[in-house]
Design an enzyme around this catalytic site. Sequence first.
Site, short mmCIF file in Angstrom:
data_model
loop_
_atom_site.label_atom_id
_atom_site.label_comp_id
_atom_site.label_asym_id
_atom_site.label_seq_id
_atom_site.Cartn_x
_atom_site.Cartn_y
_atom_site.Cartn_z
N GLY A 119 0.83 -1.21 0.00
CA GLY A 119 0.00 0.00 0.00
C GLY A 119 0.85 1.25 0.00
O GLY A 119 0.53 2.23 0.66
N GLY B 25 -1.27 7.58 1.08
CA GLY B 25 -1.48 7.67 2.53
C GLY B 25 -0.31 7.22 3.40
O GLY B 25 0.86 7.60 3.18
N ILE B 26 -0.63 6.41 4.39
CA ILE B 26 0.34 6.00 5.41
C ILE B 26 1.51 5.24 4.78
O ILE B 26 2.67 5.45 5.15
CB ILE B 26 -0.36 5.10 6.47
N GLY B 27 1.22 4.37 3.82
CA GLY B 27 2.27 3.55 3.21
C GLY B 27 3.29 4.40 2.47
O GLY B 27 4.51 4.17 2.59
N TYR C 92 -15.05 -4.62 7.05
CA TYR C 92 -13.70 -4.10 7.34
C TYR C 92 -13.16 -4.68 8.65
O TYR C 92 -12.06 -5.24 8.71
CB TYR C 92 -13.75 -2.58 7.41
N1 LIG Z 1 -6.89 6.14 7.55
C1 LIG Z 1 -7.32 5.69 8.73
O1 LIG Z 1 -8.08 6.37 9.47
C2 LIG Z 1 -6.86 4.35 9.23
C3 LIG Z 1 -7.14 3.99 10.56
C4 LIG Z 1 -6.74 2.75 11.04
C5 LIG Z 1 -6.05 1.88 10.18
N2 LIG Z 1 -5.80 2.25 8.89
C6 LIG Z 1 -5.11 1.30 8.02
O2 LIG Z 1 -3.98 1.93 7.45
C7 LIG Z 1 -3.65 1.27 6.24
C8 LIG Z 1 -3.32 2.31 5.17
O3 LIG Z 1 -4.48 3.05 4.89
P1 LIG Z 1 -4.48 4.58 4.42
O4 LIG Z 1 -5.37 5.29 5.36
O5 LIG Z 1 -3.10 5.05 4.18
O6 LIG Z 1 -5.33 4.44 3.06
P2 LIG Z 1 -5.01 4.77 1.52
O7 LIG Z 1 -4.35 6.09 1.39
O8 LIG Z 1 -6.30 4.54 0.83
O9 LIG Z 1 -3.98 3.62 1.12
C9 LIG Z 1 -4.39 2.30 0.93
C10 LIG Z 1 -3.28 1.58 0.18
O10 LIG Z 1 -3.67 0.20 0.01
C11 LIG Z 1 -3.44 -0.15 -1.34
N3 LIG Z 1 -4.38 -1.17 -1.80
C12 LIG Z 1 -5.73 -1.11 -1.76
N4 LIG Z 1 -6.26 -2.19 -2.36
C13 LIG Z 1 -5.20 -2.96 -2.79
C14 LIG Z 1 -5.11 -4.18 -3.48
N5 LIG Z 1 -6.20 -4.86 -3.90
N6 LIG Z 1 -3.88 -4.68 -3.75
C15 LIG Z 1 -2.77 -4.00 -3.35
N7 LIG Z 1 -2.79 -2.83 -2.70
C16 LIG Z 1 -4.00 -2.32 -2.42
C17 LIG Z 1 -3.67 1.15 -2.12
O11 LIG Z 1 -2.93 1.14 -3.34
P3 LIG Z 1 -3.57 0.91 -4.81
O12 LIG Z 1 -4.93 1.53 -4.82
O13 LIG Z 1 -2.59 1.60 -5.70
O14 LIG Z 1 -3.58 -0.56 -5.00
C18 LIG Z 1 -3.04 2.17 -1.19
O15 LIG Z 1 -1.67 2.30 -1.42
C19 LIG Z 1 -4.83 0.37 5.90
O16 LIG Z 1 -4.52 -0.97 6.20
C20 LIG Z 1 -5.93 0.86 6.82
O17 LIG Z 1 -6.86 -0.16 7.14
C21 LIG Z 1 -6.18 3.47 8.40
#
Ligand SMILES: NC(=O)c1ccc[n+]([C@@H]2O[C@H](COP(=O)([O-])OP(=O)(O)OC[C@H]3O[C@@H](n4cnc5c(N)ncnc54)[C@H](OP(=O)(O)O)[C@@H]3O)[C@@H](O)[C@H]2O)c1
Length: 281
Positions: free
Chosen positions: A37, A41-43, A181
Site C-alpha cells: 500500500g 497515505g500512510i504507506g 472491514y
Molecule cells: N486512515 C485511517 O483512518 C486508518 C485507521 C486505522 C487503520 N488504517 C489502516 O492503514 C492502512 C493504510 O491506509 P491509508 O489510510 O493510508 O489508506 P489509503 O491512502 O487509501 O492507502 C491504501 C493503500 O492500500 C493499497 N491497496 C488497496 N487495495 C489494494 C489491493 N487490492 N492490492 C494491493 N494494494 C491495495 C492502495 O494502493 P492501490 O490503490 O494503488 O492498490 C493504497 O496504497 C490500511 O490498512 C488501513 O486499514 C487506516
Amino acid sequence: MSVTHDIYRLVLGPSWSRAAPARLEAAVDGRVVLVTGASSGIGARTAELLARAGAHVLLTARRLDRLQELADRITATGGRATPYGVDLTDPDAVDRLVAEVLADHGRVDAVISNAGKSIRRSLTATEGRFHDVTRTDGVNYLGPARLLSGLLPGMRARGTGHIVNVSSLNVDLPVAHWAAYSASKAAFETWLRCVAPEIRRDGVVVTSIHFPLVHTPMSAPTYSPRLPGLTAEAAAEVIARALVHRPRLLVPWWVRPAAVLTTLAQGPYEAVQSQVLRWSR
Ligand SMILES: NC(=O)c1ccc[n+]([C@@H]2O[C@H](COP(=O)([O-])OP(=O)(O)OC[C@H]3O[C@@H](n4cnc5c(N)ncnc54)[C@H](OP(=O)(O)O)[C@@H]3O)[C@@H](O)[C@H]2O)c1
C-alpha cells in the site's frame, strides 16, 4: 507537527511518538523493507521516511505509476526504492511478487503490511454486495497472509525479521456499519497472533499497530478533516518507531479497558449502538 497533533499524541500514549533519527537509522539502514500500500497515505509516507533513514524500500500496490513516481522521488534524493505492481486480491500475483522480490534482492528484512481496503456500510446497504466482504478479506487478510507465507520461510531461515501490521482500533471496538472491514482486520490479526509464537523462536518479531483515525484518502470520504486524527506523516513516524522498539502491540492506552468493558457488557454496548442508529435515521 501542529499543536493539535501533539495533544492527540498525548491522548494516545507515550509510545505514539517519533524515534530518535539515529536510532531509526541504526534499525533500518541497509535493510530491505517491503511496504504494501505504498502508493498512497500512510504507506507512501512510511516508505519515504524509511528510505531517508537508509532502508531499501520495496514499494507495492496496484497503481504502478504512483509507485514509480515515489521511487523516482526517493532515488532523486539518494535513497533506494524499487516499485512492484501487485493486486493483493489475486493469489497468483502475490506468489509472483514473492518470487520476483526474492530473485531481485535475495531477502526481505521487514514487511510493513499496510495495504488496506475500508468500507463503512450498513447491512441493509450491503444487500446484493457480498463482494464487499470478499474484497476486504482479499486485501486485508488473505493477500497479506499469503504474502507473509511466502516471505516468512526466508526470514526464519536467516533467524531475523520484523512484520509490522498496520491495523485499526476497529479490531478492539467493533461497531455497527463496519462489519466487512473490522472482520477482515480481526481475521489477519488473529492469524498473526497464532503465527507469532511459532516464528518468534526463529528470531522473527511481529508488531501490530491499532491506529485511530488517520487523515488519508481512505478516511476522507467518511470523516471530516476537522475531526482529531493523525496525519499520514505522524502515522509513518509511529511505524518507524515500532521498527526501532519492536513492541508486540501498540494501541491507544484507553482502548484496552474499553474493549474489556464492551466485551463484558456486550448486550448493553450493542443496545446503545442500536439506539444511536435509530436516532440518526
Ligand atoms: N486512515 C485511517 O483512518 C486508518 C485507521 C486505522 C487503520 N488504517 C489502516 O492503514 C492502512 C493504510 O491506509 P491509508 O489510510 O493510508 O489508506 P489509503 O491512502 O487509501 O492507502 C491504501 C493503500 O492500500 C493499497 N491497496 C488497496 N487495495 C489494494 C489491493 N487490492 N492490492 C494491493 N494494494 C491495495 C492502495 O494502493 P492501490 O490503490 O494503488 O492498490 C493504497 O496504497 C490500511 O490498512 C488501513 O486499514 C487506516
